[in-house]
Design a protein around this motif. Structure first.
Motif, PDB file in Angstrom:
ATOM      1  N   ARG A  63       0.816  -1.219   0.000  1.00 20.67           N
ATOM      2  CA  ARG A  63       0.000   0.000   0.000  1.00 20.67           C
ATOM      3  C   ARG A  63       0.854   1.275   0.000  1.00 20.67           C
ATOM      4  O   ARG A  63       0.600   2.211   0.738  1.00 20.67           O
ATOM      5  N   VAL A  64       1.846   1.272  -0.826  1.00 22.86           N
ATOM      6  CA  VAL A  64       2.724   2.429  -0.956  1.00 22.86           C
ATOM      7  C   VAL A  64       2.131   3.365  -1.993  1.00 22.86           C
ATOM      8  O   VAL A  64       1.697   2.940  -3.056  1.00 22.86           O
ATOM      9  N   GLU A  65       2.098   4.649  -1.684  1.00 27.44           N
ATOM     10  CA  GLU A  65       1.568   5.629  -2.619  1.00 27.44           C
ATOM     11  C   GLU A  65       2.725   6.383  -3.268  1.00 27.44           C
ATOM     12  O   GLU A  65       3.585   6.916  -2.580  1.00 27.44           O
ATOM     13  N   SER A  68       4.013  10.418  -2.367  1.00 24.73           N
ATOM     14  CA  SER A  68       3.151  10.634  -1.211  1.00 24.73           C
ATOM     15  C   SER A  68       3.537  11.862  -0.389  1.00 24.73           C
ATOM     16  O   SER A  68       2.798  12.271   0.480  1.00 24.73           O
TER      17      SER A  68
END
Length: 91
Positions: A63-65, A68
């Motif tokens: 769940r890395v954006e 960010s």
């Protein structure tokens, strides 16, 4: 480190402790190569589709954006026109 013997037919038994360490169970394919005076034996996984599926699941679970966080002044060295030309958006 463990010792093993090579028989008259050139076969070698890899000790069970070492097979477990590299994840080899039962019959398996291996890649054998020579590096200098050493013989390197690596297990070969033919189940590439399953490995890719596991990798994708791992990557998606992170769940890395992207981008960010904002970096102040990050674009001060590059103009918008320059970036568009590099991306092929301007002729």
């Amino acid at each position: 480190m463990e010792y093993s013997k090579i028989d008259k037919q050139g076969r070698i038994v890899i000790p069970s402790r070492i097979r477990k360490l590299i994840g080899v169970e039962g019959e398996a394919e291996v890649l054998i190569r020579v590096e200098g005076g050493r013989i390197v034996i690596e297990p070969v996984s033919r189940n590439l589709e399953e490995r890719v599926k596991e990798w994708v699941e791992t990557a998606l679970s992170m769940r890395v954006e992207p981008f960010s966080e904002e970096v102040e002044g990050a674009w001060k060295w590059m103009s918008e026109d320059y970036a568009k030309r590099k991306l092929g958006l301007l002729s």
